[in-house]
Design a protein around this motif. Structure first.
Motif, PDB file in Angstrom:
ATOM      1  N   GLY A   1       0.805  -1.216   0.000  1.00 35.36           N
ATOM      2  CA  GLY A   1       0.000   0.000   0.000  1.00 35.36           C
ATOM      3  C   GLY A   1       0.835   1.261   0.000  1.00 35.36           C
ATOM      4  O   GLY A   1       2.071   1.215  -0.122  1.00 35.36           O
ATOM      5  N   SER A   2       0.144   2.397   0.169  1.00 36.75           N
ATOM      6  CA  SER A   2       0.792   3.701   0.091  1.00 36.75           C
ATOM      7  C   SER A   2       0.356   4.584   1.255  1.00 36.75           C
ATOM      8  O   SER A   2      -0.739   4.439   1.796  1.00 36.75           O
ATOM      9  CB  SER A   2       0.425   4.407  -1.222  1.00 36.75           C
ATOM     10  N   LEU A   3       1.243   5.502   1.603  1.00 40.16           N
ATOM     11  CA  LEU A   3       0.952   6.548   2.565  1.00 40.16           C
ATOM     12  C   LEU A   3       1.670   7.806   2.118  1.00 40.16           C
ATOM     13  O   LEU A   3       2.708   7.728   1.447  1.00 40.16           O
ATOM     14  CB  LEU A   3       1.433   6.181   3.973  1.00 40.16           C
ATOM     15  N   ARG A   4       1.148   8.959   2.515  1.00 42.59           N
ATOM     16  CA  ARG A   4       1.841  10.213   2.272  1.00 42.59           C
ATOM     17  C   ARG A   4       2.013  10.950   3.590  1.00 42.59           C
ATOM     18  O   ARG A   4       1.035  11.229   4.285  1.00 42.59           O
ATOM     19  CB  ARG A   4       1.105  11.101   1.273  1.00 42.59           C
ATOM     20  N   LEU A   5       3.243  11.263   3.900  1.00 43.14           N
ATOM     21  CA  LEU A   5       3.567  12.038   5.082  1.00 43.14           C
ATOM     22  C   LEU A   5       3.725  13.496   4.700  1.00 43.14           C
ATOM     23  O   LEU A   5       4.192  13.823   3.604  1.00 43.14           O
ATOM     24  CB  LEU A   5       4.858  11.544   5.732  1.00 43.14           C
ATOM     25  N   SER A   6       3.332  14.370   5.608  1.00 42.56           N
ATOM     26  CA  SER A   6       3.499  15.812   5.420  1.00 42.56           C
ATOM     27  C   SER A   6       4.201  16.391   6.632  1.00 42.56           C
ATOM     28  O   SER A   6       4.060  15.881   7.746  1.00 42.56           O
ATOM     29  CB  SER A   6       2.140  16.498   5.255  1.00 42.56           C
ATOM     30  N   CYS A   7       4.932  17.465   6.406  1.00 40.18           N
ATOM     31  CA  CYS A   7       5.606  18.137   7.503  1.00 40.18           C
ATOM     32  C   CYS A   7       5.630  19.630   7.200  1.00 40.18           C
ATOM     33  O   CYS A   7       6.236  20.046   6.202  1.00 40.18           O
ATOM     34  CB  CYS A   7       7.010  17.606   7.687  1.00 40.18           C
ATOM     35  N   ALA A   8       4.995  20.401   8.059  1.00 32.64           N
ATOM     36  CA  ALA A   8       4.933  21.843   7.881  1.00 32.64           C
ATOM     37  C   ALA A   8       5.911  22.520   8.830  1.00 32.64           C
ATOM     38  O   ALA A   8       5.928  22.219  10.029  1.00 32.64           O
ATOM     39  CB  ALA A   8       3.522  22.341   8.146  1.00 32.64           C
ATOM     40  N   ALA A   9       6.684  23.434   8.290  1.00 32.17           N
ATOM     41  CA  ALA A   9       7.652  24.182   9.083  1.00 32.17           C
ATOM     42  C   ALA A   9       7.098  25.556   9.411  1.00 32.17           C
ATOM     43  O   ALA A   9       6.437  26.188   8.584  1.00 32.17           O
ATOM     44  CB  ALA A   9       8.964  24.317   8.327  1.00 32.17           C
ATOM     45  N   SER A  10       7.380  26.019  10.622  1.00 30.71           N
ATOM     46  CA  SER A  10       6.953  27.350  11.024  1.00 30.71           C
ATOM     47  C   SER A  10       8.020  27.960  11.927  1.00 30.71           C
ATOM     48  O   SER A  10       8.978  27.293  12.312  1.00 30.71           O
ATOM     49  CB  SER A  10       5.608  27.283  11.749  1.00 30.71           C
ATOM     50  N   GLY A  11       7.842  29.215  12.246  1.00 30.87           N
ATOM     51  CA  GLY A  11       8.826  29.892  13.067  1.00 30.87           C
ATOM     52  C   GLY A  11       9.905  30.526  12.208  1.00 30.87           C
ATOM     53  O   GLY A  11       9.667  30.922  11.071  1.00 30.87           O
ATOM     54  N   ARG A  12      11.113  30.580  12.750  1.00 26.56           N
ATOM     55  CA  ARG A  12      12.215  31.240  12.046  1.00 26.56           C
ATOM     56  C   ARG A  12      12.808  30.265  11.031  1.00 26.56           C
ATOM     57  O   ARG A  12      13.935  29.800  11.179  1.00 26.56           O
ATOM     58  CB  ARG A  12      13.265  31.717  13.027  1.00 26.56           C
ATOM     59  N   THR A  13      12.021  29.998  10.012  1.00 30.51           N
ATOM     60  CA  THR A  13      12.459  29.067   8.988  1.00 30.51           C
ATOM     61  C   THR A  13      12.633  29.803   7.676  1.00 30.51           C
ATOM     62  O   THR A  13      12.387  30.994   7.574  1.00 30.51           O
ATOM     63  CB  THR A  13      11.439  27.925   8.850  1.00 30.51           C
ATOM     64  N   SER A  14      13.064  29.088   6.693  1.00 33.27           N
ATOM     65  CA  SER A  14      13.285  29.671   5.381  1.00 33.27           C
ATOM     66  C   SER A  14      13.004  28.614   4.335  1.00 33.27           C
ATOM     67  O   SER A  14      13.270  27.428   4.552  1.00 33.27           O
ATOM     68  CB  SER A  14      14.736  30.148   5.238  1.00 33.27           C
TER      69      SER A  14
ATOM     70  N   ALA B   1      15.296  10.435   3.162  1.00 35.40           N
ATOM     71  CA  ALA B   1      15.276  11.284   1.973  1.00 35.40           C
ATOM     72  C   ALA B   1      15.428  12.741   2.373  1.00 35.40           C
ATOM     73  O   ALA B   1      15.098  13.122   3.499  1.00 35.40           O
ATOM     74  CB  ALA B   1      13.979  11.094   1.184  1.00 35.40           C
ATOM     75  N   ALA B   2      15.925  13.536   1.433  1.00 34.62           N
ATOM     76  CA  ALA B   2      16.044  14.975   1.655  1.00 34.62           C
ATOM     77  C   ALA B   2      15.779  15.700   0.347  1.00 34.62           C
ATOM     78  O   ALA B   2      16.030  15.161  -0.741  1.00 34.62           O
ATOM     79  CB  ALA B   2      17.420  15.337   2.193  1.00 34.62           C
TER      80      ALA B   2
ATOM     81  N   SER C   1       9.084  15.632  -1.865  1.00 31.90           N
ATOM     82  CA  SER C   1       8.822  16.875  -2.579  1.00 31.90           C
ATOM     83  C   SER C   1       8.573  17.981  -1.562  1.00 31.90           C
ATOM     84  O   SER C   1       8.416  17.705  -0.370  1.00 31.90           O
ATOM     85  CB  SER C   1       7.624  16.722  -3.517  1.00 31.90           C
ATOM     86  N   ARG C   2       8.538  19.195  -2.047  1.00 28.96           N
ATOM     87  CA  ARG C   2       8.302  20.311  -1.137  1.00 28.96           C
ATOM     88  C   ARG C   2       7.510  21.395  -1.832  1.00 28.96           C
ATOM     89  O   ARG C   2       7.581  21.541  -3.060  1.00 28.96           O
ATOM     90  CB  ARG C   2       9.613  20.876  -0.601  1.00 28.96           C
ATOM     91  N   ASP C   3       6.781  22.144  -1.033  1.00 29.94           N
ATOM     92  CA  ASP C   3       6.071  23.324  -1.495  1.00 29.94           C
ATOM     93  C   ASP C   3       6.692  24.493  -0.750  1.00 29.94           C
ATOM     94  O   ASP C   3       6.450  24.675   0.449  1.00 29.94           O
ATOM     95  CB  ASP C   3       4.577  23.198  -1.188  1.00 29.94           C
TER      96      ASP C   3
ATOM     97  N   THR D   1       6.407  23.353   3.383  1.00 33.71           N
ATOM     98  CA  THR D   1       5.960  21.992   3.692  1.00 33.71           C
ATOM     99  C   THR D   1       6.725  20.994   2.842  1.00 33.71           C
ATOM    100  O   THR D   1       6.945  21.221   1.651  1.00 33.71           O
ATOM    101  CB  THR D   1       4.455  21.848   3.458  1.00 33.71           C
ATOM    102  N   VAL D   2       7.092  19.890   3.471  1.00 33.75           N
ATOM    103  CA  VAL D   2       7.747  18.798   2.762  1.00 33.75           C
ATOM    104  C   VAL D   2       6.843  17.565   2.842  1.00 33.75           C
ATOM    105  O   VAL D   2       6.151  17.359   3.839  1.00 33.75           O
ATOM    106  CB  VAL D   2       9.147  18.496   3.348  1.00 33.75           C
ATOM    107  N   TYR D   3       6.848  16.791   1.774  1.00 24.67           N
ATOM    108  CA  TYR D   3       5.999  15.605   1.671  1.00 24.67           C
ATOM    109  C   TYR D   3       6.875  14.381   1.402  1.00 24.67           C
ATOM    110  O   TYR D   3       7.934  14.483   0.784  1.00 24.67           O
ATOM    111  CB  TYR D   3       4.994  15.752   0.532  1.00 24.67           C
ATOM    112  N   LEU D   4       6.386  13.244   1.830  1.00 18.87           N
ATOM    113  CA  LEU D   4       7.024  11.975   1.494  1.00 18.87           C
ATOM    114  C   LEU D   4       5.931  11.018   1.036  1.00 18.87           C
ATOM    115  O   LEU D   4       5.145  10.532   1.853  1.00 18.87           O
ATOM    116  CB  LEU D   4       7.787  11.393   2.681  1.00 18.87           C
ATOM    117  N   GLN D   5       5.881  10.805  -0.263  1.00 22.06           N
ATOM    118  CA  GLN D   5       4.947   9.828  -0.830  1.00 22.06           C
ATOM    119  C   GLN D   5       5.608   8.467  -0.788  1.00 22.06           C
ATOM    120  O   GLN D   5       6.671   8.275  -1.379  1.00 22.06           O
ATOM    121  CB  GLN D   5       4.586  10.215  -2.264  1.00 22.06           C
TER     122      GLN D   5
END
Length: 119
Positions: free
Chosen positions: A15-28, A48-49, A69-71, A76-80
């Motif tokens: 099967g498949s899953l997609r992980l998401s990670c949103a960054a906030s604060g003093r990020t770039s 992965a990076a 991937s990233r937006d 936000t970074v994703y891992l499919q």
């Protein structure tokens, strides 16, 4: 920098899953962002990076199955993750750092999200 991961869960092998990670604060959006994982009884390992310019790196065992991937607009970074196997079962951590280098150990870490693959 705060990192909030989501998207883990229980899935059957293949099967498949997609992980998401949103960054906030003093990020770039020029930070390198990525994923690590830690299986029970094992050390944490790089998965992965993705760099700010979308260049990507993967551990060999996930090449062809996982896509990072990233937006940059959303910081936000994703891992499919496709074709999951029981060996992918682990706690997955997102991470970020201003720079990427070999033997990468980022400065910033999110909380883990559990991925469990059943047979």
């Amino acid at each position: 920098v705060q990192l909030q991961a989501s998207g883990g869960g229980l899935v059957q092998a293949g099967g498949s899953l997609r992980l998401s990670c949103a960054a906030s604060g003093r990020t770039s959006n020029r930070y390198a962002m990525g994923w690590f994982r830690q299986a029970p009884g094992k050390e944490r390992e790089f998965v992965a990076a993705v760099l700010w310019n979308k260049y990507v790196y993967y551990i060999d065992s996930v090449k062809g199955r996982f896509t990072i991937s990233r937006d940059n607009n959303l910081n936000t970074v994703y891992l499919q993750m496709n074709s999951l196997t029981r060996e992918d079962t682990a706690v997955y951590y997102c991470a970020a750092d201003p720079a990427y280098r070999s033997s990468w150990y980022p400065n910033y870490w999110g909380q883990g999200t559990q991925v469990t693959v059943s047979s």
